[in-house]
Design an enzyme around this catalytic site. Structure first.
Site, PDB file in Angstrom:
ATOM      1  CE  LYS A 178      -1.683   2.656   2.978  1.00  0.00           C
ATOM      2  NZ  LYS A 178      -1.381   3.892   2.210  1.00  0.00           N
ATOM      3  CB  THR A 232       6.299   7.883  16.135  1.00  0.00           C
ATOM      4  OG1 THR A 232       7.666   7.918  15.693  1.00  0.00           O
ATOM      5  CG2 THR A 232       6.225   7.186  17.476  1.00  0.00           C
ATOM      6  N   GLY A 235       2.673   4.160  13.512  1.00  0.00           N
ATOM      7  CA  GLY A 235       3.370   2.949  13.947  1.00  0.00           C
ATOM      8  C   GLY A 235       2.788   2.394  15.240  1.00  0.00           C
ATOM      9  CD  GLU A 252      12.786   3.651   9.024  1.00  0.00           C
ATOM     10  OE1 GLU A 252      12.810   4.529   9.920  1.00  0.00           O
ATOM     11  OE2 GLU A 252      12.781   3.885   7.826  1.00  0.00           O
ATOM     12  CB  CYS A 286      13.000   8.526   9.105  1.00  0.00           C
ATOM     13  SG  CYS A 286      13.765   7.318   8.006  1.00  0.00           S
ATOM     14  CD  GLU A 383      10.297  12.410  11.894  1.00  0.00           C
ATOM     15  OE1 GLU A 383       9.179  11.903  12.069  1.00  0.00           O
ATOM     16  OE2 GLU A 383      11.232  11.816  11.334  1.00  0.00           O
TER      17      GLU A 383
HETATM   18  P1  NAD Z   1       1.963   8.495   8.022  1.00  0.00           P
HETATM   19  O1  NAD Z   1       2.687   7.656   8.985  1.00  0.00           O
HETATM   20  O2  NAD Z   1       0.624   8.974   8.419  1.00  0.00           O
HETATM   21  O3  NAD Z   1       1.787   7.677   6.638  1.00  0.00           O
HETATM   22  C1  NAD Z   1       2.748   6.757   6.135  1.00  0.00           C
HETATM   23  C2  NAD Z   1       2.024   5.601   5.461  1.00  0.00           C
HETATM   24  O4  NAD Z   1       1.232   4.897   6.399  1.00  0.00           O
HETATM   25  C3  NAD Z   1       1.036   6.030   4.389  1.00  0.00           C
HETATM   26  O5  NAD Z   1       1.004   5.029   3.394  1.00  0.00           O
HETATM   27  C4  NAD Z   1      -0.286   6.073   5.134  1.00  0.00           C
HETATM   28  O6  NAD Z   1      -1.387   5.947   4.283  1.00  0.00           O
HETATM   29  C5  NAD Z   1      -0.137   4.883   6.051  1.00  0.00           C
HETATM   30  N1  NAD Z   1      -0.872   4.944   7.320  1.00  0.00           N
HETATM   31  C6  NAD Z   1      -1.086   6.017   8.106  1.00  0.00           C
HETATM   32  N2  NAD Z   1      -1.732   5.648   9.232  1.00  0.00           N
HETATM   33  C7  NAD Z   1      -1.921   4.315   9.151  1.00  0.00           C
HETATM   34  C8  NAD Z   1      -2.516   3.342  10.019  1.00  0.00           C
HETATM   35  N3  NAD Z   1      -3.063   3.676  11.184  1.00  0.00           N
HETATM   36  N4  NAD Z   1      -2.527   2.053   9.617  1.00  0.00           N
HETATM   37  C9  NAD Z   1      -1.970   1.684   8.452  1.00  0.00           C
HETATM   38  N5  NAD Z   1      -1.414   2.543   7.590  1.00  0.00           N
HETATM   39  C10 NAD Z   1      -1.369   3.858   7.938  1.00  0.00           C
HETATM   40  O7  NAD Z   1       2.880   9.687   7.594  1.00  0.00           O
HETATM   41  P2  NAD Z   1       2.398  11.073   6.939  1.00  0.00           P
HETATM   42  O8  NAD Z   1       1.080  11.512   7.448  1.00  0.00           O
HETATM   43  O9  NAD Z   1       2.515  10.950   5.486  1.00  0.00           O
HETATM   44  O10 NAD Z   1       3.509  12.039   7.521  1.00  0.00           O
HETATM   45  C11 NAD Z   1       3.379  12.559   8.831  1.00  0.00           C
HETATM   46  C12 NAD Z   1       4.696  12.529   9.561  1.00  0.00           C
HETATM   47  O11 NAD Z   1       5.225  11.197   9.581  1.00  0.00           O
HETATM   48  C13 NAD Z   1       5.811  13.313   8.922  1.00  0.00           C
HETATM   49  O12 NAD Z   1       5.737  14.652   9.208  1.00  0.00           O
HETATM   50  C14 NAD Z   1       7.007  12.649   9.524  1.00  0.00           C
HETATM   51  O13 NAD Z   1       7.251  13.132  10.803  1.00  0.00           O
HETATM   52  C15 NAD Z   1       6.613  11.221   9.623  1.00  0.00           C
HETATM   53  N6  NAD Z   1       7.127  10.406   8.495  1.00  0.00           N
HETATM   54  C16 NAD Z   1       8.169   9.590   8.745  1.00  0.00           C
HETATM   55  C17 NAD Z   1       8.676   8.824   7.715  1.00  0.00           C
HETATM   56  C18 NAD Z   1       9.824   7.904   7.912  1.00  0.00           C
HETATM   57  O14 NAD Z   1      10.456   7.493   6.938  1.00  0.00           O
HETATM   58  N7  NAD Z   1      10.132   7.505   9.113  1.00  0.00           N
HETATM   59  C19 NAD Z   1       8.129   8.900   6.452  1.00  0.00           C
HETATM   60  C20 NAD Z   1       7.044   9.738   6.228  1.00  0.00           C
HETATM   61  C21 NAD Z   1       6.550  10.474   7.280  1.00  0.00           C
END
Ligand code: NAD
Length: 479
Positions: A178, A232, A235, A252, A286, A383
């Protein structure tokens, strides 16, 4: 011209989605619509998981191929990806603002490299025979863990996808991917490469959508393992579901890593790699070291060097070869970063450069440096995911370690010093999963991942393969 897809890649075919919903893709540079893909629904996830399940359970299928046969299939996949390399880089840059020069390395180059690396590991994979401590011997076997749900973010979409896909496929797993809604066009191009490479039906399925769809996939009864990269907060939600289900999960997550400048460092000599470690990809990685820890005796000098670096960064069109920094991925992300810049000022930080939007159109933010930041300030703790650096003063090495380790995160880190041996010793004191000396680059042969709020489990290296395998011990000659 926009790039619009009407079908989803499921079970080795392009099939009509269950609903008419679409995911629009907006350019972060121009704010124009540049494409769309069908938005997956729960019915599409059901179909994808079912296809992956059937492929996995096939007694003569992918999971039961020998390592060499899977490696050959992955080599063909890598070839097809390489043939689309430039288009992949262009699509990623157009969608998330990654400078094209970086997209060529991370997004076109890295995936094929990982397929090759894990393909070779699949060929070499053998049962291990151990002499038994109580007599006899034990054979330790490894089998693929099953159907993998891979959920990835938008910041480095192809490289992160292949941190999961390459080991999962090499291990013999089948995958439902996804992608994040912001970066779907590259994921569909990748699916075209998989189809052209003749990957067997159901081995890889791609269903784009938002967090609800992701949550549905994580809890799906047909899934055996979840691999997630992202925030996070997400996660934690995923870990809760996997905890209830006792479903293996690799997470991660975010970071707030420290760049620790030791008193003997010559930062000017290493300024290019310092940029790479602190502001790469528009500040949206990250592991970036966004807390710069400077010795009090050299504080003003370090602030000046970092300020000059930010001020001289070429910000602009991500598709231009000379651009070092593009826009942030979305309006939401731009607003979030601006919120942090305001918080930094409120807490008493001093902006030495940046802090403003760059253009009328597009979600550009100037590379921004804060001086006079203390470890307890919001911008030193949370972050930001944007090009905002905080320079923090420390008194001695113990103080630097204490500040670095006071973070809720523990993903990356760098040490800057004229004495690499001193740097390596110092690195051992940093509470995080990875540390670079005078630079930072993920080595594919070594485990990558975090501690504390940065997640659990490791990707890359042999450890990355192990996380897609079940171990079984067969005790021989036990009487
Ligand atoms: P997010 O964690 O919300 O989304 C990342 C992925 O997870 C997307 O594909 C999203 O659709 C999916 N997702 C979100 N919530 C989910 C859930 N409960 N269950 C399953 N899948 C889910 O990240 P974002 O909203 O795009 O970005 C927000 C913040 O996240 C950023 O500002 C940053 O701090 C952090 N981020 C970290 C990384 C990393 O590589 N560690 C990458 C992107 C964003």
């Amino acid at each position: 011209m926009t790039i619009d897809y009407t079908d989803l890649y499921l079970d080795g075919r392009w099939v009509a989605p269950a609903t008419n919903s679409v995911v629009p893709v907006i350019s972060p540079s121009t704010e124009a619509r540049i494409g769309s893909v069908p938005e997956g629904s729960e019915a599409d996830i059901d179909a994808a998981v079912s296809a992956a399940r059937t492929a996995f359970d096939d007694p003569s299928g992918w999971a039961h191929w020998d390592g060499k046969r899977r490696a050959d299939a992955l080599a063909l996949f890598a070839e097809q990806l390489q043939a689309r390399g430039e288009e992949t880089a262009t699509r990623v840059s157009s969608q998330n603002g990654m400078p094209i020069s970086l997209a060529r390395q991370f997004e076109s180059g890295f995936p094929a490299l990982l397929l090759q690396y894990y393909g070779e590991m699949a060929v070499d994979s053998q049962d291990e025979v151990r002499p038994g401590m109580l007599g006899g011997s034990t054979v330790v076997t490894r089998s693929p863990i099953g159907v993998v749900a891979a959920i990835v973010p938008w910041n480095v979409p192809q490289a992160i996808t292949f941190l999961k896909l390459a080991p999962a496929l090499a291990a013999g797993c089948t995958v439902v991917l996804k992608p994040a809604p912001e970066t779907v066009l590259d994921a569909f191009l990748m699916a075209e490469a998989a189809a052209a490479a003749g990957l067997p039906p159901g081995v890889l399925n791609v269903v784009p959508g938002g967090r609800e769809l992701g949550a549905y996939l994580v809890g799906h009864p047909g899934v055996d393992k979840v691999s997630f990269t992202g925030s996070t907060a997400a996660g934690r939600a995923i870990a809760r579901t996997c905890g209830d289900l006792l479903r293996p999960v690799t997470l991660e997550l975010g970071g707030k890593s420290a760049a620790i400048v030791l008193d003997d460092a010559n930062l000017t000599d290493d300024i290019e790699s310092f940029f790479g470690a602190t502001m790469l990809n528009n500040g949206q990685i990250c592991w970036l070291c966004t807390r710069v820890l400077a010795p009090a005796t050299r504080y003003d000098e370090i602030v000046d060097i970092v300020t000059d670096l930010a001020r001289n960064t070429a910000v602009g069109d991500p598709l231009s070869d000379t651009t070092q920094m593009g826009p942030l991925v979305s309006q939401r992300q731009r607003d979030r970063v601006e919120g942090y810049i305001a918080a930094g000022r409120n807490d008493g930080g001093r902006v030495t450069t940046g802090g403003q939007r760059v253009a009328e159109r597009g979600w550009f933010i100037e590379p921004t440096v804060f001086a006079d930041v203390r470890p307890e300030h919001t911008i030193a703790r949370e972050e930001i995911f944007g090009p905002v650096l905080s320079v923090i003063s420390y008194t001695d090495e113990d103080d630097a370690v204490a500040i670095a380790n006071s973070s809720q995160y523990g993903l990356g880190g760098t040490v800057w010093t004229a004495d690499a041996e001193r740097g390596a010793q110092f690195a051992r004191r940093i509470a995080s999963g990875t540390v670079g000396i005078n630079g930072y680059a993920n080595d594919p042969t070594a485990p990558f991942g975090g501690i504390k709020n940065s997640g659990m489990g490791r990707e890359l290296g042999p450890e990355g393969l192990s996380s897609y395998q079940n171990l079984k011990s067969i005790y021989l000659d036990v009487r």
